[in-house]
Design an enzyme around this catalytic site. Structure first.
Site, PDB file in Angstrom:
ATOM      1  N   ASN A  33       0.770  -1.460   0.029  1.00 22.68           N
ATOM      2  CA  ASN A  33       0.228  -0.397   0.522  1.00 22.68           C
ATOM      3  C   ASN A  33       0.743   1.409   0.013  1.00 22.68           C
ATOM      4  O   ASN A  33       0.321   2.434   0.044  1.00 22.68           O
ATOM      5  CB  ASN A  33      -0.705  -0.006   1.345  1.00 22.68           C
TER       6      ASN A  33
ATOM      7  N   CYS B 188       1.355   8.065  12.903  1.00 21.49           N
ATOM      8  CA  CYS B 188       1.304   8.672  13.620  1.00 21.49           C
ATOM      9  C   CYS B 188       0.803   6.988  15.035  1.00 21.49           C
ATOM     10  O   CYS B 188      -0.473   7.013  14.695  1.00 21.49           O
ATOM     11  CB  CYS B 188       0.467   9.611  14.488  1.00 21.49           C
TER      12      CYS B 188
ATOM     13  N   THR C 115     -26.524 -10.323   9.621  1.00 17.25           N
ATOM     14  CA  THR C 115     -26.734 -10.188   8.241  1.00 17.25           C
ATOM     15  C   THR C 115     -26.256  -9.357   7.423  1.00 17.25           C
ATOM     16  O   THR C 115     -25.532  -8.551   7.467  1.00 17.25           O
ATOM     17  CB  THR C 115     -27.983  -9.102   8.695  1.00 17.25           C
TER      18      THR C 115
ATOM     19  N   GLN D 126      -4.466  -4.185  -2.416  1.00 17.31           N
ATOM     20  CA  GLN D 126      -3.951  -2.992  -3.486  1.00 17.31           C
ATOM     21  C   GLN D 126      -3.964  -2.987  -4.014  1.00 17.31           C
ATOM     22  O   GLN D 126      -3.454  -2.271  -5.656  1.00 17.31           O
ATOM     23  CB  GLN D 126      -3.038  -2.583  -2.652  1.00 17.31           C
TER      24      GLN D 126
END
Ligand SMILES: *Cc1c(COP(=O)(O)O)cnc(C)c1O
Length: 399
Positions: free
Chosen positions: A154, A330, A243, A182
């Site tokens: 990615n 981060c 579901t 990806q």
């Protein structure tokens, strides 16, 4: 005039194609059925729509419809594959092999498997982001139950040699799983052709809606069985209860159909734009380095380190008006350099100077031209304020 806002972060998520949205809409109100309701037309309509979507998704990757398990996304699919195999194959062994540059959805799942008694080998990659086939071959042991290698990365777009990896796993008789999030819908992906037995992917990286994904589970040669993560009504052949997200699945199916039809054309157009962007960066800026193997990679991704220009600072110069990803992540405590770029041998400094450009179906040539100018100016501005850059230019720094 307000500065334009340009989206070049398509590896984080793609916009949902308007044709997909339109196709989904009736399934919110006019066709509200639960696909598991067997005794009235509302249920039949929903079931029929899910069947069609299952065909569309399976056709895109060349597998049988019954080999598709719908999930909430690639994170869940990766969890289901890794934990589901680990639980059922423990009699054979508890060793799994993966790669240091995998997505967190795989790495963190492997971390949990280690804490519950499994053993995981993390393969290194070279500077080009590719694994060593010899190292993989050598890492497989009698108690190895599964190898997990992502199809395409990615952050860098680097595509692993899945065919050769499949041959090695076949030789040793171990299962091969791939996070192909990806790659699916961007380049031809066919797990059966290369010997991949489980494969995770998701709608929102291929112009479909968020919150719906799939896991391919081979049903023939070999027949793979997995333990479910979620117990309940026994949906999806017992592998994923709950579901079905009918509008989401319908949208995923439409996105798959569009990808099957438009992937090659999209890829050619985006490759040209990506190459234009890359060439401009390398021609206009000194000390710009492409990250990752250039021969085997996705056509729409470019990852470039601009030495002595910290990527967050560069993006600030254009007020984040061009949406990009940086080589920094981060965490709760700090800003960490990308684990992918570090695994490829980049210094923390070069990782923090990396920008990822990921183009998509809706980007225009004008947007790319604008982005080139914004980034070139931004890098020059950041370097212009940097005493380190000045020292470097004066030859006071080596290397
Ligand atoms: C985005 C991504 C995921 C996570 O997918 P979700 O559908 O958001 O859970 C997993 N792996 C890779 C390689 C990705 O790019």
């Amino acid at each position: 005039m307000a500065a334009p806002l340009i989206y070049l972060d398509n590896n984080a998520t793609t916009p949902c194609d308007p044709r997909v949205v339109e196709f989904m809409l009736p399934y919110f109100y006019e066709k509200p059925g639960n696909a598991a309701s067997r005794n009235h037309p509302f249920g039949w309509v929903a079931e029929e729509a899910v069947m069609q979507a299952r065909d569309q998704v399976s056709e895109l990757i060349g597998v049988e419809a019954r080999e598709i398990v719908f999930t909430s996304g690639a994170t869940e699919s990766n969890n289901l594959a890794l934990k589901g195999i680990f639980e059922l194959y423990r009699r054979k062994g508890s060793h799994i092999i993966t790669v240091k540059t995998e997505h967190k959805a795989v790495l963190d799942t492997c971390g949990r498997i280690e804490r519950t008694g499994g053993e995981v080998t993390y393969l290194e990659v070279g500077m080009d982001g590719l694994i060593s086939l010899e190292a993989l071959d050598a890492a497989i042991r009698p108690d190895t139950i599964m190898v997990s290698v992502m199809w395409a990365n990615n952050e860098t777009g680097v595509v692993q040699p899945m065919q050769k990896i499949g041959e090695i796993c076949d030789k040793h008789g171990v299962l091969l799983m791939s996070d192909a999030t990806q790659a699916v819908g961007k380049i031809p992906v066919n797990p059966k052709e290369v010997g991949v037995h489980l494969m995770a992917f998701t709608a929102h990286k291929m112009y479909g809606p968020k919150g719906v994904g799939a896991l391919y589970v081979s049903r023939r040669q070999p027949r793979v069985r997995i333990a479910p993560l979620i117990d309940g009504g026994g949906h999806e052949q017992g592998m994923r209860s709950g579901t079905l997200n009918v509008p989401g699945i319908v949208g995923f199916g439409k996105a798959a159909e569009l990808a099957a039809r438009e992937m090659v054309q999209d890829g050619q157009r985006l490759r040209r734009l990506r190459d234009k962007l890359e060439n401009a960066m390398l021609n206009k800026l000194e000390e710009a380095y492409l990250n990752g193997n250039l021969e085997t990679r996705l056509p729409h991704v470019s990852n470039i380190s601009f030495r002595y220009a910290e990527s967050e600072a560069v993006m600030m110069t254009f007020n984040q008006g061009v949406a990009l990803s940086s080589g920094s992540a981060c965490t709760s405590a700090s800003i960490e350099p990308s684990h992918v770029l570090i695994a490829m041998g980049l210094s923390a400094e070069m990782a923090h100077s990396a920008l990822r450009f990921s183009l998509g179906r809706f980007n225009t040539e004008e947007e790319i031209d604008y982005a080139i100018e914004a980034v070139v100016n931004g890098v020059n501005k950041v370097r212009g304020m940097s005493p380190v850059w000045e020292l470097f230019k004066e030859g006071m720094l080596d290397g």
